[in-house]
Design a protein around this motif. Structure first.
Motif, PDB file in Angstrom:
ATOM      1  N   MET A 129       0.857  -1.198   0.000  1.00  0.00           N
ATOM      2  CA  MET A 129       0.000   0.000   0.000  1.00  0.00           C
ATOM      3  C   MET A 129       0.886   1.239   0.000  1.00  0.00           C
ATOM      4  O   MET A 129       1.595   1.518   0.957  1.00  0.00           O
ATOM      5  CB  MET A 129      -0.902  -0.010   1.239  1.00  0.00           C
ATOM      6  N   ALA A 135       0.686   3.878   2.859  1.00  0.00           N
ATOM      7  CA  ALA A 135       0.668   3.321   4.209  1.00  0.00           C
ATOM      8  C   ALA A 135       1.748   3.961   5.066  1.00  0.00           C
ATOM      9  O   ALA A 135       2.890   4.113   4.642  1.00  0.00           O
ATOM     10  CB  ALA A 135       0.864   1.813   4.170  1.00  0.00           C
ATOM     11  N   THR A 164       3.295  -0.724   7.836  1.00  0.00           N
ATOM     12  CA  THR A 164       3.039  -1.990   7.154  1.00  0.00           C
ATOM     13  C   THR A 164       3.657  -3.124   7.956  1.00  0.00           C
ATOM     14  O   THR A 164       4.856  -3.105   8.246  1.00  0.00           O
ATOM     15  CB  THR A 164       3.646  -1.994   5.734  1.00  0.00           C
ATOM     16  N   GLU A 197       3.796  -7.348   7.987  1.00  0.00           N
ATOM     17  CA  GLU A 197       3.475  -8.584   7.267  1.00  0.00           C
ATOM     18  C   GLU A 197       4.110  -9.767   7.978  1.00  0.00           C
ATOM     19  O   GLU A 197       5.339  -9.862   8.078  1.00  0.00           O
ATOM     20  CB  GLU A 197       3.983  -8.519   5.827  1.00  0.00           C
ATOM     21  N   ASP A 220      -0.510  -9.391  10.669  1.00  0.00           N
ATOM     22  CA  ASP A 220      -0.524  -8.487   9.519  1.00  0.00           C
ATOM     23  C   ASP A 220      -1.309  -7.227   9.880  1.00  0.00           C
ATOM     24  O   ASP A 220      -2.360  -7.311  10.524  1.00  0.00           O
ATOM     25  CB  ASP A 220      -1.190  -9.142   8.305  1.00  0.00           C
ATOM     26  N   THR A 270      -1.969  -2.948   8.292  1.00  0.00           N
ATOM     27  CA  THR A 270      -1.654  -1.808   7.436  1.00  0.00           C
ATOM     28  C   THR A 270      -2.394  -0.587   7.953  1.00  0.00           C
ATOM     29  O   THR A 270      -3.598  -0.647   8.216  1.00  0.00           O
ATOM     30  CB  THR A 270      -2.078  -2.065   5.972  1.00  0.00           C
ATOM     31  N   GLU A 296       7.493  -2.133   8.601  1.00  0.00           N
ATOM     32  CA  GLU A 296       7.955  -0.825   8.148  1.00  0.00           C
ATOM     33  C   GLU A 296       7.115   0.280   8.776  1.00  0.00           C
ATOM     34  O   GLU A 296       5.894   0.144   8.890  1.00  0.00           O
ATOM     35  CB  GLU A 296       7.868  -0.708   6.619  1.00  0.00           C
TER      36      GLU A 296
END
Length: 316
Positions: free
Chosen positions: A1, A4, A7, A9, A25, A27, A63
């Protein structure tokens, strides 16, 4: 994204044989408030610590503000602010002195630290109390000062870890107002909380976390709808009339609690249901102690999503 601010994951973090984060997960869009709800031990604080570079994830990609929390930890720290569950203020110093101290610790320099302290005291309605020792502040004032301290470097992303735990309603409302003004200025906020009301007031989207995973996500209204939406509760004066009331009230899916003399049912049109129930009770001569519309609680949302019979404990 692409837009975003955060993030995550497949993030994992294990303590001994317990997985605090279990392939989580997440976002978060820039310039929004994202709420993370869940009971004690769900992994909320661990998630914040990973996002703020205080803990390294065991696995996964994380991130913040476009930078990896492991490989670019310093770059992340330059772009974030953190308000933990407990105040990080010096009780004996004044509000202005605390903020100037935080500014100097962040290498702003004496002049810039003084200027920034003044800006923040004004912004959070504390300008008149800047010289007063923090130990003389109310709970709401302390939390607002703590929030101001987390903004000393004008962060792009702010983490609020259960920011209103222990505050009275007035103090909580003061913090909520401050958070709204931050987001209006473009700051991205990740808010962890045990209070559905808090997430409902502040969050654009909410993630429900249990056992280190996100088990549901959506707006507050979407999550409440999953748990049955609005409900009407009717408390009768006489338990003996519960059966009669169930038969005549214009409701479906009614549950009965005999001990509490309570009838409860889901509703779609709040006002129509309320007026219909009051009218039917009056015409039948059935006395009610209370008739109330309500939204699902965090307990109900959480239990609906997990199918678990545990009760979420709120810290008061």
């Amino acid at each position: 994204m692409a837009d975003a601010a955060i993030t995550v994951e497949g993030a994992e973090k294990t303590y001994g044989d317990k997985k605090a984060l279990n392939a989580l997960d997440l976002t978060v869009a820039r310039g929004t408030v994202h709420g993370v709800l869940g009971p004690n031990g769900a992994g909320k604080t661990t998630l914040v610590r990973v996002l703020s570079t205080l803990l390294r994830p065991d696995a996964g990609r994380v991130e913040v503000a476009g930078h990896d929390v492991v490989r670019e930890a310093y770059a992340v720290r330059l772009r974030i602010g953190l308000l933990g569950q407990h105040a990080a203020l010096d009780e004996e110093l004044g509000g202005r002195q605390n903020l100037e101290l935080f500014g100097r610790l962040h290498h702003l320099g004496a002049r810039r630290a003084r200027a920034r302290a003044g800006e923040l005291l004004e912004r959070f309605g504390l300008a008149d109390t800047g010289r007063k020792a923090v130990r003389q502040y109310s709970g709401g004032m302390r939390r607002r000062l703590d929030l101001a301290a987390s903004l000393i470097t004008e962060p792009q992303v702010l983490f609020l870890d259960e920011p209103t735990t222990g505050l009275d309603p007035r103090g909580r409302a003061e913090v909520w107002s401050s958070v709204r003004s931050l987001v209006g200025g473009g700051t991205t906020v990740l808010l962890t909380t045990q209070y559905l009301e808090e997430a409902d007031q502040l969050a654009d989207r909410i993630s429900v976390v249990d056992a280190g995973r996100v088990i549901a996500e959506g707006t507050a209204d979407e999550l409440k709808a999953e748990a049955g939406g609005d409900r009407i509760d009717v408390v009768l004066r006489k338990a003996a009339q519960l059966g009669e009331a169930v038969a005549l009230l214009p409701l479906t899916g009614v549950t009965v609690d005999t001990d509490r003399r309570l009838l409860s049912a889901p509703v779609t049109d709040r006002m129509e249901a309320l007026s219909g129930v009051v009218r039917a009770l009056h015409e039948a001569g059935i006395e009610a102690e209370d008739v109330a519309l309500r939204r699902p609680t965090l307990d109900e949302v959480f239990l609906h999503l997990t199918g678990d019979d545990r009760r979420v404990k709120e810290t008061v």
